[in-house]
Design a protein around this motif. Structure first.
Motif, PDB file in Angstrom:
ATOM      1  N   VAL A  32       0.899  -1.239  -0.100  1.00 32.63           N
ATOM      2  CA  VAL A  32       0.116  -0.108   0.258  1.00 32.63           C
ATOM      3  C   VAL A  32       1.001   1.217   0.082  1.00 32.63           C
ATOM      4  CG1 VAL A  32      -2.237   1.193   0.960  1.00 32.63           C
ATOM      5  CG2 VAL A  32      -1.639  -1.194   1.469  1.00 32.63           C
ATOM      6  N   GLU A  87      -5.784 -10.057  -0.364  1.00 34.53           N
ATOM      7  CA  GLU A  87      -6.349  -8.678  -0.297  1.00 34.53           C
ATOM      8  C   GLU A  87      -7.884  -8.728  -0.741  1.00 34.53           C
ATOM      9  OE1 GLU A  87      -6.378  -5.070  -3.533  1.00 34.53           O
ATOM     10  OE2 GLU A  87      -4.476  -5.944  -3.142  1.00 34.53           O
ATOM     11  N   GLU A  90      -9.950  -2.640  -1.210  1.00 34.83           N
ATOM     12  CA  GLU A  90      -9.355  -1.524  -1.569  1.00 34.83           C
ATOM     13  C   GLU A  90      -9.959  -0.400  -1.709  1.00 34.83           C
ATOM     14  OE1 GLU A  90      -5.600  -0.091  -4.662  1.00 34.83           O
ATOM     15  OE2 GLU A  90      -6.711  -2.100  -4.954  1.00 34.83           O
ATOM     16  N   ASN A 112      -4.724   6.096   1.283  1.00 38.27           N
ATOM     17  CA  ASN A 112      -4.974   4.569   0.360  1.00 38.27           C
ATOM     18  C   ASN A 112      -4.969   3.759   1.352  1.00 38.27           C
ATOM     19  OD1 ASN A 112      -4.716   6.217  -2.252  1.00 38.27           O
ATOM     20  ND2 ASN A 112      -2.648   5.736  -2.156  1.00 38.27           N
ATOM     21  N   LYS A 114      -5.861  -0.727   2.109  1.00 36.57           N
ATOM     22  CA  LYS A 114      -6.324  -1.967   1.862  1.00 36.57           C
ATOM     23  C   LYS A 114      -6.748  -2.676   3.121  1.00 36.57           C
ATOM     24  CE  LYS A 114      -3.620  -2.151  -2.537  1.00 36.57           C
ATOM     25  NZ  LYS A 114      -2.419  -2.989  -3.129  1.00 36.57           N
TER      26      LYS A 114
END
Length: 644
Positions: A32, A87, A90, A112, A114
């Motif tokens: 990330v 993952e 997001e 950002n 995740k």
């Protein structure tokens, strides 16, 4: 032949690129990055099959493979050898936050994020654990969440988080009512360390370890072992349950220590206020305080914690445009006596008269309360009564219990104060701030610091120059700055009658530098009037701030802070025990001509002797001006810039 050799070489390069890309693809997908691309947080599976992370900034590795996860005390570790990382979510956020009050009027909320699902078939372990990672331009944060479906949550959990640094960095950490620990090399650190832990990797890379949005579990504690370059989380996460969320583990980052001071990362990791609460009534400002006035003698008048002295303080506050007067302990009886009634105590009638008088003068009154009165009597009724009287805030002291219990009680008192339109200031070893001011703007400050008037036995100029880069990263501080009676020898004050090791200009500058929703001044009106230029500087601190910026500084050495109001720009500079000269470019000013009132230490000033020596001049300045300020040992400077 040369053509075929060249062709074979190109094919080799293509194959090599494919192999490298294929080998690192899992790392890329598990990385990330910050919105500006300069910070990277990577999560992946170690050779032992355990989840680990690493952190780098500006292509420099700062934290090597470090453990993640939760285990139980029987040492059946989550994901011990059967870990898989996937993952699952997001998102990118590019928003702004407009705080009710704070370091600046508008804050970028850019990150950002995740979410990773860690699955395990380990015996007696958690089946699934979510790790939510957010990366901002000024740091990273991650927390653990437990989704529904986990069936083995009954046992006592432990957190696996570690911070395995890339080198033997230098660190400072919080130390309660003593001078901060540090500077110490990581290999010299041994035992428990409390946040904030501020770390200098080199002259261009700084970090700070803390937490945010602690709703349940024990407040963060770290452990270090001599000879190693790592910290481990040793605080317990509390009882696990489906939909459990841990506190955010925060790694603040900056290329200078001042960028850490200016960060909003900890606040941004807390949610916005519940829409059912209207916090438009919350007003930050400056307050006088009766506790340190008590016993001061001037012109035949002796200040006491009583109605005549209170009225005198309210009159002065009204003259200067100060918002508040804080009444400390014993107004409703001996503060630790179980029969001291916080509503019907011995000075309650005088307090109610004072509140009405303060309303006429535009000065709000804060009332002291502690755990004895707060728990011996129903807290809901007490706070409701204070609100009915017209009080504006509560100074809550001497909270008892474990740190986890204190955190829960702090949450309760903060909520009750909000419901009754009361500001709140926590004193006497409070739980560390973790960004509450975003969710609860009425939580305007707390004494999470070495308050200089309580800690005269070890508080020296270096203490202040360390605390602003350590304690203040956690949130707003109440540090007792602004003492102007600096005469050597014992004074007539009832409590803490020893002199403050500082200069009068440094004391004024500290009131600006120390971030707080209420700046509480400890001295009597007459001493502030004795220094009109410095009093003008303090009175010009009209919060909420439009902008704040740390212009320069080094941990434990010095700091230069600029804060902007709607009408002026103010600069405060202070140094440790060493005299120094600082140069301050005024490039933050808009185009135009301005008048700067510059008040600094006198040529013979010193924090041991000649504490009250100062000089003040006015100069014409603009955005191209570079101020040169000479700071005495333990001294400071104050600059007030206004339009011509």
């Amino acid at each position: 032949m040369r053509y075929y050799l060249l062709l074979l070489f190109q094919i080799y390069i293509c194959i090599l690129a494919f192999v490298v890309t294929g080998c690192s693809s899992s790392l890329v997908s598990n990385t990330v990055k910050s919105p500006d691309g300069k910070l990277e947080f990577t999560i992946y599976k170690s050779e032992k099959g355990e989840p680990v992370y690493a952190f780098k900034a500006n292509n420099k590795q700062l934290i090597n493979n470090s453990s993640l996860g939760i285990k139980f005390k029987n040492n059946n570790v989550l994901t011990i050898t059967e870990c898989s990382i996937e993952e699952t979510n997001e998102r990118q956020v590019r928003d702004i936050w407009k705080p009710v009050w704070g370091k600046r009027a508008i804050v970028n909320d850019h990150f950002n994020e995740k979410t990773f699902t860690i699955s395990s078939t380990a015996v007696d372990g958690l089946e699934k654990l979510l790790v939510v990672v957010r990366v901002y331009n000024d740091g990273v944060a991650f927390r653990y969440e437990i989704p529904t479906g986990n069936s083995k949550l009954e046992r006592e959990p432990m957190e696996c988080t570690t911070y395995n640094f890339a080198d033997d960095y230098t660190a400072w950490s919080y130390n309660g009512e003593e001078h901060n620990i540090g500077p110490e090399k990581l290999t010299d650190s041994n035992g428990e360390r409390l946040p904030v832990v501020t770390i200098k990797a080199d002259d261009h890379n700084y970090m700070a370890l803390h937490e945010a949005y602690l709703q349940e579990g024990e407040p963060l504690r770290l452990f270090s072992k001599k000879g190693e370059i790592a910290y481990s989380v040793i605080s317990t996460p509390g009882k696990l349950h489906p939909n459990y969320s841990s506190a955010w583990r925060v790694i603040m980052y900056g290329t200078t220590p001042g960028t850490l001071v200016d960060s909003h990362l900890v606040e941004l990791l807390n949610p916005e206020p519940d829409p059912k609460y209207d916090f438009s009534w919350v007003k930050p400002g400056i307050a006088l305080w009766d506790w340190r006035m008590n016993g001061a003698e001037i012109d035949g008048f002796r200040y006491e914690m009583s109605y005549p002295s209170w009225v005198r303080a309210v009159d002065f506050a009204a003259e200067q445009g100060f918002a508040y007067l804080v009444l400390d302990a014993n107004w409703y009886g001996p503060e630790f006596a179980t029969d001291s009634d916080p509503i019907n105590g011995d000075k309650a009638n005088d307090v109610r008269r004072l509140i009405e008088y303060g309303k006429q003068k535009g000065v709000g009154i804060w009332l002291y309360l502690n755990d004895v009165g707060g728990k011996q009597y129903p807290i809901e009724e007490t706070l409701k009564q204070y609100s009915k009287w017209g009080a504006v805030g509560v100074k809550y002291g001497f909270m008892t219990g474990t740190q986890e219990e204190k955190n829960k009680w702090t949450q309760t008192v903060t909520r009750l104060c909000a419901e009754n339109h009361l500001l709140v200031d926590y004193h006497d070893n409070p739980v560390h701030p973790y960004g509450q001011m975003r969710t609860w703007p009425n939580a305007v400050t707390r004494e999470y610091c070495h308050a200089q008037l309580d800690g005269y036995h070890v508080f020296v100029p270096e203490t202040f120059c360390t605390s602003v880069f350590v304690n203040m990263l956690a949130g707003p501080l109440d540090m007792n700055n602004g003492m102007f009676d600096l005469r050597p020898g014992k004074t007539t004050r009832v409590d803490c009658n020893l002199p403050v090791p500082s200069t009068v200009t440094s004391e004024a500058a500290r009131t600006l530098i120390t971030f707080s929703g209420v700046t509480i001044l400890p001295d009597i009106p007459e001493y502030y009037k004795k220094y009109p230029e410095l009093l003008r500087f303090i009175s010009a601190q009209k919060m909420p701030w439009v902008e704040s910026k740390t212009l320069a500084g080094e941990i434990g050495e010095y700091i230069v802070m600029m804060r902007q109001t709607q009408e002026a720009w103010l600069i405060g500079a202070v140094t440790n025990e060493l005299a120094r000269t600082v140069e301050i470019p005024l490039s933050f000013l808009p185009k135009g001509k301005f008048i700067a009132q510059i008040t600094k230490d006198g040529e013979d000033a010193h924090y041991f002797v000649n504490r009250e020596s100062y000089q003040s001049v006015e100069e014409s300045v603009d955005c191209n001006t570079v101020l040169k300020l000479e700071l005495a040992a333990g001294g400071g400077a104050c600059v007030l810039i206004q339009e011509k």
